[in-house]
Motif scaffolding. Structure first.
Motif, mmCIF file in Angstrom:
data_model
loop_
_atom_site.group_PDB
_atom_site.id
_atom_site.type_symbol
_atom_site.label_atom_id
_atom_site.label_comp_id
_atom_site.label_asym_id
_atom_site.label_seq_id
_atom_site.Cartn_x
_atom_site.Cartn_y
_atom_site.Cartn_z
ATOM 1 N N ASN A 221 -2.868 50.249 -64.313
ATOM 2 C CA ASN A 221 -3.961 51.124 -63.871
ATOM 3 C C ASN A 221 -5.044 51.254 -64.940
ATOM 4 O OD1 ASN A 221 -5.267 52.665 -61.915
ATOM 5 N ND2 ASN A 221 -4.408 54.593 -62.681
ATOM 6 N N GLN A 222 -5.460 50.102 -65.450
ATOM 7 C CA GLN A 222 -6.550 50.034 -66.431
ATOM 8 C C GLN A 222 -7.658 49.143 -65.844
ATOM 9 O OE1 GLN A 222 -4.605 48.410 -69.909
ATOM 10 N NE2 GLN A 222 -3.518 50.305 -70.368
ATOM 11 N N PRO A 223 -8.322 49.596 -64.780
ATOM 12 C CA PRO A 223 -9.260 48.716 -64.073
ATOM 13 C C PRO A 223 -10.463 48.298 -64.908
ATOM 14 C CG PRO A 223 -9.401 50.954 -63.239
ATOM 15 C CD PRO A 223 -8.199 50.910 -64.134
ATOM 16 N N ARG A 227 -11.327 44.491 -65.451
ATOM 17 C CA ARG A 227 -12.595 43.880 -65.046
ATOM 18 C C ARG A 227 -13.158 43.019 -66.169
ATOM 19 N NH1 ARG A 227 -17.756 47.587 -63.732
ATOM 20 N NH2 ARG A 227 -17.347 48.148 -65.897
ATOM 21 N N ALA A 228 -13.138 43.528 -67.397
ATOM 22 C CA ALA A 228 -13.678 42.754 -68.522
ATOM 23 C C ALA A 228 -12.907 41.442 -68.692
ATOM 24 C CB ALA A 228 -13.611 43.585 -69.798
ATOM 25 N N SER A 229 -11.576 41.514 -68.632
ATOM 26 C CA SER A 229 -10.758 40.304 -68.785
ATOM 27 C C SER A 229 -11.025 39.316 -67.655
ATOM 28 C CB SER A 229 -9.271 40.668 -68.807
ATOM 29 O OG SER A 229 -8.967 41.528 -69.879
ATOM 30 N N LEU A 257 -12.837 45.818 -59.280
ATOM 31 C CA LEU A 257 -14.156 46.346 -58.928
ATOM 32 C C LEU A 257 -14.036 47.475 -57.904
ATOM 33 C CD1 LEU A 257 -16.047 42.942 -58.658
ATOM 34 C CD2 LEU A 257 -16.404 44.684 -60.424
ATOM 35 N N TRP A 258 -13.180 47.303 -56.932
ATOM 36 C CA TRP A 258 -13.004 48.347 -55.911
ATOM 37 C C TRP A 258 -12.540 49.657 -56.551
ATOM 38 C CZ3 TRP A 258 -14.176 48.479 -50.779
ATOM 39 C CH2 TRP A 258 -13.683 49.567 -50.061
ATOM 40 N N ARG A 259 -11.576 49.548 -57.447
ATOM 41 C CA ARG A 259 -11.052 50.758 -58.089
ATOM 42 C C ARG A 259 -12.093 51.436 -58.961
ATOM 43 N NH1 ARG A 259 -4.914 49.428 -60.221
ATOM 44 N NH2 ARG A 259 -4.252 48.120 -58.458
ATOM 45 N N ARG A 265 -19.747 45.040 -54.166
ATOM 46 C CA ARG A 265 -19.551 43.798 -54.912
ATOM 47 C C ARG A 265 -18.115 43.277 -54.721
ATOM 48 N NH1 ARG A 265 -19.215 43.006 -61.409
ATOM 49 N NH2 ARG A 265 -18.911 40.760 -61.381
ATOM 50 N N ALA A 266 -17.147 44.198 -54.665
ATOM 51 C CA ALA A 266 -15.755 43.795 -54.465
ATOM 52 C C ALA A 266 -15.587 43.072 -53.137
ATOM 53 C CB ALA A 266 -14.849 45.020 -54.529
ATOM 54 N N ARG A 267 -16.135 43.648 -52.073
ATOM 55 C CA ARG A 267 -16.000 43.024 -50.756
ATOM 56 C C ARG A 267 -16.731 41.689 -50.693
ATOM 57 N NH1 ARG A 267 -14.101 45.226 -46.133
ATOM 58 N NH2 ARG A 267 -15.621 44.011 -44.933
ATOM 59 N N GLU A 268 -17.889 41.609 -51.336
ATOM 60 C CA GLU A 268 -18.629 40.350 -51.345
ATOM 61 C C GLU A 268 -17.811 39.241 -52.006
ATOM 62 O OE1 GLU A 268 -22.273 41.243 -53.288
ATOM 63 O OE2 GLU A 268 -23.190 42.210 -51.538
#
Length: 302
Positions: A221-223, A227-229, A257-259, A265-268
């Motif tokens: 749970n470190q979104p 994301r960076a990774s 991205l969603w979290r 952007r997540a859905r795209e």
């Protein structure tokens, strides 16, 4: 043989096989069908078939090479062990783990007796056996084998050797399968640092440890860290010729991205993956299939 190896290294598998087939015919005519030189060609031909996912053809060639080597060198020779490890891999890629484990253990036993408990070859044997155990859901048993492989490799060739990075990333996967995500991240970070040092920060091979690290960060749970990774992994994977990790990285990046609230952007990103997704293939991650992507989209409406 040399021309075949060059073609193989460049990924020209058809051309490589043609060279090897000609070499096989020449060596059989000159030396007879039961010579070590013939077994060498058969092993090279098996490598081509493995790369083509033609496990049965590869096993046929390796079986013949094994018979020749056992007859001429005896059943306890390191070349016999190497051939058995190759046979184990053909079973592994067909998900026949029991047969794979049997051959891998036999290879390890032969090498340990012939070469000693600290020889570098044992690191590869241990790594291969551990990976077969993981295929059976036995990641906890695999970790001590990876530990021993790392100890041998680091003492033999140093902590920065490529073989060390290979075992580290495999052990990271085993930790993740055991739910030990923090320890997995440590190994992914070590692998990443090694690759950055030896390959440079923009090499596509860095995408694999970054992808694994991002997935583990998501599971912790470190979104934001994930994301960076994963963004860096995706950028590097785009440079890869195979792009075999692209779907996996994209799926996890979409979830990160969603979290983080970047839902459009997540859905795209997931929709982009869905456009090229197919039914699940043998080596495809479950979440990359068309069905899984459709399920994700249905569960994450705007």
């Amino acid at each position: 043989m040399a021309s075949g190896q060059v073609e193989f290294d460049e990924g020209q598998l058809g051309a490589a096989l043609s060279h090897y087939e000609r070499a096989l015919a020449l060596r059989e005519a000159l030396l007879g069908p039961e010579s070590l030189a013939v077994a060498e060609v058969l092993t090279s031909m098996s490598n081509v078939h493995i790369m083509r996912d033609e496990a049965e053809k590869a096993r046929e060639h390796l079986g013949r090479a094994l018979a020749v080597r056992e007859k001429l060198l005896g059943p306890e020779h390191p070349l016999v062990a190497l051939t058995r490890r190759g046979l184990g891999f053909t079973w592994f890629i067909e998900h026949k783990a029991q047969q794979a484990e049997q051959e891998m253990r036999r290879a390890l036993e032969i090498d340990e007796r012939a070469l000693g408990p600290k020889h570098l070859r044992l690191a590869s044997d241990l790594d291969a056996l551990a990976t077969v155990l993981r295929q059976q859901g036995r990641a906890r048993e695999a970790i001590p084998l990876y530990d021993r492989a790392l100890s041998i490799s680091e003492s033999s060739v140093g902590a920065d050797a490529p073989v060390v990075g290979s075992t580290l990333i495999n052990r990271a996967g085993a930790f993740a399968e055991c739910g030990e995500y923090a320890r997995a991240i440590e190994d992914y970070q070590r692998t990443l640092a090694l690759h950055e040092k030896t390959l440079g920060p923009e090499h596509p091979d860095l995408a694999m440890p970054l992808s694994g690290m991002g997935e583990a960060q998501l599971l912790l749970n470190q979104p934001a860290r994930a994301r960076a990774s994963l963004e860096r992994a995706l950028r590097l994977e785009e440079k890869s010729e195979s792009r075999c990790l692209y779907g996996e990285i994209g799926y996890h990046l979409g979830e990160a991205l969603w979290r983080l609230g970047e839902r459009r952007r997540a859905r795209e990103l997931i929709l982009q993956l869905r456009q090229t997704a197919t039914r699940k293939e043998p080596y495809q991650e479950e979440h990359e299939s068309a069905e899984a992507l459709d399920a994700w989209l249905a569960a994450h409406p705007l």
